[in-house]
Design a protein around this motif. Structure first.
Motif, mmCIF file in Angstrom:
data_model
loop_
_atom_site.group_PDB
_atom_site.id
_atom_site.type_symbol
_atom_site.label_atom_id
_atom_site.label_comp_id
_atom_site.label_asym_id
_atom_site.label_seq_id
_atom_site.Cartn_x
_atom_site.Cartn_y
_atom_site.Cartn_z
ATOM 1 N N HIS A 85 -85.549 -20.993 -84.846
ATOM 2 C CA HIS A 85 -85.603 -22.025 -83.810
ATOM 3 C C HIS A 85 -86.034 -21.363 -82.500
ATOM 4 O O HIS A 85 -85.956 -20.137 -82.343
ATOM 5 C CB HIS A 85 -84.244 -22.715 -83.641
ATOM 6 N N ASP A 86 -86.470 -22.170 -81.566
ATOM 7 C CA ASP A 86 -86.871 -21.691 -80.230
ATOM 8 C C ASP A 86 -87.938 -20.603 -80.272
ATOM 9 O O ASP A 86 -87.904 -19.636 -79.515
ATOM 10 C CB ASP A 86 -85.656 -21.172 -79.440
ATOM 11 N N ILE A 87 -88.907 -20.780 -81.190
ATOM 12 C CA ILE A 87 -90.043 -19.854 -81.260
ATOM 13 C C ILE A 87 -91.066 -20.258 -80.192
ATOM 14 O O ILE A 87 -91.321 -21.439 -79.970
ATOM 15 C CB ILE A 87 -90.677 -19.880 -82.667
ATOM 16 N N ASP A 88 -91.651 -19.267 -79.532
ATOM 17 C CA ASP A 88 -92.620 -19.538 -78.461
ATOM 18 C C ASP A 88 -94.038 -19.744 -78.972
ATOM 19 O O ASP A 88 -94.808 -20.525 -78.395
ATOM 20 C CB ASP A 88 -92.631 -18.368 -77.466
ATOM 21 N N PHE A 89 -94.416 -19.032 -80.048
ATOM 22 C CA PHE A 89 -95.815 -19.007 -80.480
ATOM 23 C C PHE A 89 -95.845 -18.856 -82.001
ATOM 24 O O PHE A 89 -95.135 -18.021 -82.559
ATOM 25 C CB PHE A 89 -96.518 -17.804 -79.825
ATOM 26 N N VAL A 90 -96.655 -19.674 -82.663
ATOM 27 C CA VAL A 90 -96.855 -19.540 -84.110
ATOM 28 C C VAL A 90 -98.335 -19.336 -84.396
ATOM 29 O O VAL A 90 -99.183 -20.088 -83.908
ATOM 30 C CB VAL A 90 -96.355 -20.783 -84.883
ATOM 31 N N LEU A 91 -98.636 -18.300 -85.175
ATOM 32 C CA LEU A 91 -99.978 -18.115 -85.715
ATOM 33 C C LEU A 91 -99.926 -18.626 -87.146
ATOM 34 O O LEU A 91 -99.355 -17.982 -88.033
ATOM 35 C CB LEU A 91 -100.400 -16.651 -85.660
ATOM 36 N N GLU A 92 -100.495 -19.807 -87.353
ATOM 37 C CA GLU A 92 -100.330 -20.546 -88.614
ATOM 38 C C GLU A 92 -101.577 -20.359 -89.483
ATOM 39 O O GLU A 92 -102.647 -20.849 -89.158
ATOM 40 C CB GLU A 92 -100.113 -22.031 -88.280
ATOM 41 N N LYS B 286 -93.947 -27.665 -90.822
ATOM 42 C CA LYS B 286 -92.699 -26.890 -90.777
ATOM 43 C C LYS B 286 -92.683 -25.963 -89.568
ATOM 44 O O LYS B 286 -91.635 -25.745 -88.950
ATOM 45 C CB LYS B 286 -92.549 -26.075 -92.065
ATOM 46 N N SER B 287 -93.853 -25.412 -89.227
ATOM 47 C CA SER B 287 -93.940 -24.502 -88.085
ATOM 48 C C SER B 287 -93.657 -25.220 -86.775
ATOM 49 O O SER B 287 -93.044 -24.656 -85.864
ATOM 50 C CB SER B 287 -95.327 -23.849 -88.034
ATOM 51 N N VAL B 288 -94.094 -26.479 -86.679
ATOM 52 C CA VAL B 288 -93.824 -27.272 -85.479
ATOM 53 C C VAL B 288 -92.318 -27.415 -85.266
ATOM 54 O O VAL B 288 -91.831 -27.377 -84.128
ATOM 55 C CB VAL B 288 -94.501 -28.655 -85.587
ATOM 56 N N GLN B 289 -91.569 -27.520 -86.363
ATOM 57 C CA GLN B 289 -90.119 -27.709 -86.272
ATOM 58 C C GLN B 289 -89.415 -26.535 -85.583
ATOM 59 O O GLN B 289 -88.385 -26.713 -84.942
ATOM 60 C CB GLN B 289 -89.522 -27.894 -87.665
ATOM 61 N N VAL B 290 -89.961 -25.322 -85.740
ATOM 62 C CA VAL B 290 -89.250 -24.147 -85.211
ATOM 63 C C VAL B 290 -89.681 -23.793 -83.788
ATOM 64 O O VAL B 290 -89.068 -22.926 -83.155
ATOM 65 C CB VAL B 290 -89.450 -22.917 -86.131
ATOM 66 N N LEU B 291 -90.705 -24.453 -83.279
ATOM 67 C CA LEU B 291 -91.194 -24.159 -81.931
ATOM 68 C C LEU B 291 -90.334 -24.839 -80.863
ATOM 69 O O LEU B 291 -89.880 -25.967 -81.040
ATOM 70 C CB LEU B 291 -92.639 -24.630 -81.785
ATOM 71 N N LYS B 292 -90.158 -24.152 -79.765
ATOM 72 C CA LYS B 292 -89.477 -24.766 -78.636
ATOM 73 C C LYS B 292 -90.435 -25.725 -77.932
ATOM 74 O O LYS B 292 -91.666 -25.593 -78.098
ATOM 75 C CB LYS B 292 -88.979 -23.703 -77.664
#
Length: 315
Positions: free
Chosen positions: A208-215, A224-230
């Protein structure tokens, strides 16, 4: 000169070695005697006509795949002042156009190249082009990764992913990497702070509260990646095929979202790669090296979907 021509879209049997004329260079180009070529998933997708790029390339006869090269300058155009005959250079050339890299000689715009660092081989240089540029441009152009960020890197043991870990650590970010358990030690040695086994763990339930995802996976993995982004976080997606549902999810969370990142040829960014390589801040991992007449085998290795790091062809 020898070149590998794609006679028609489809299987590796259509990659045929032929003798063709050496290319003529334009005023802004250099002629390179190629020493090594890197093979990427996009090469395979174009060959199978499963990438949008294939449609624009279909008009070329002969069609010669490839964009990643390292070699020696043998001739320069009248307008070129940055390189001279004998210089060792590397780059991703003419992407997303007709790169014609599967050949003994390649004509390339000088502005797409950088000098090859002396402390790396042509094989290592060729490996550090499209994949490395993709990771760098994701963090520097399409998104802005900061030293205070937590970044989630999917497919972390692959070509783009293994460069992305090293670059993110150089920037100062906290790196969470997904891969199979078999590749855990590899990604941790690259500098990852945390590993998640995508086969057994549900990252969306852990993080949770991830700043940046390289998908790098696409489909449900984006959602699913959107769910963990702040809120107001950043997601950069490499595969195409995003949906309206993806857009809705990203907008609801006020995310900075790039739904399909397209890497682009850039001498400026190649000079940055050269600097990172020279300082040993990044190092390519070469999993397989094939001979020029084994390009079909190189494609087949990429198609396994289990390549660690990079696949290179040596001339």
């Amino acid at each position: 000169m020898k070149a590998i021509v794609l006679e028609q879209f489809g299987g590796t049997e259509f990659l045929i070695e032929k003798e063709i004329e050496k290319p003529f260079i334009k005023n802004n180009e250099v002629l390179i005697k190629v020493k090594a070529i890197s093979i990427n998933p996009v090469d395979v997708k174009v060959r199978n006509r499963k990438a949008p790029l294939a449609e624009s390339l279909a008009v070329h006869h002969p069609l010669i795949l490839g964009w990643d090269i390292s070699g020696v300058v043998v001739e320069t155009g009248n307008e070129v002042t940055s390189f001279k005959a004998g210089d060792e250079v590397f780059g991703m050339v003419n992407f997303a156009g007709h790169g014609k890299a599967y050949a003994e000689y390649v004509a390339a715009p000088a502005e797409h190249l950088a000098g090859k660092p002396k402390n790396i081989t042509h094989i290592e240089a060729a490996a550090s082009t499209l994949a490395a540029l993709t990771a760098w441009q994701a963090f520097d152009s399409y998104g802005k990764l900061r030293s205070t960020d937590k970044v989630l890197i999917h497919a972390a043991s692959g070509g783009v992913g293994h460069f992305a870990i090293q670059m993110a650590k150089h920037i100062g970010a906290y790196v969470i990497a997904t891969s199979s358990a078999a590749n855990r030690d590899f990604v941790m040695r690259l500098g990852a702070d945390q590993h998640i086994d995508y086969k057994t763990d549900h990252f969306e339930k852990i993080l949770h509260d991830i700043d940046f995802v390289l998908e790098a996976i696409g489909g449900e993995n984006f959602q699913k990646s959107v769910q963990v982004l702040k809120p107001f976080g950043t997601i950069v997606a490499l595969p195409s095929g995003h949906t309206q549902e993806n857009e809705k999810l990203a907008h609801e969370k006020n995310l900075h979202a790039c739904y399909f990142m397209s890497v682009y040829s850039s001498g400026r960014d190649m000079h940055k790669m050269a600097s990172l390589l020279e300082k040993e801040i990044i190092k390519p991992h070469i999993s397989h090296v094939f001979a020029f007449n084994e390009i079909a085998k190189a494609h087949e290795q990429i198609e396994t979907g289990r390549t660690i790091g990079k696949v290179v062809v040596e001339l």
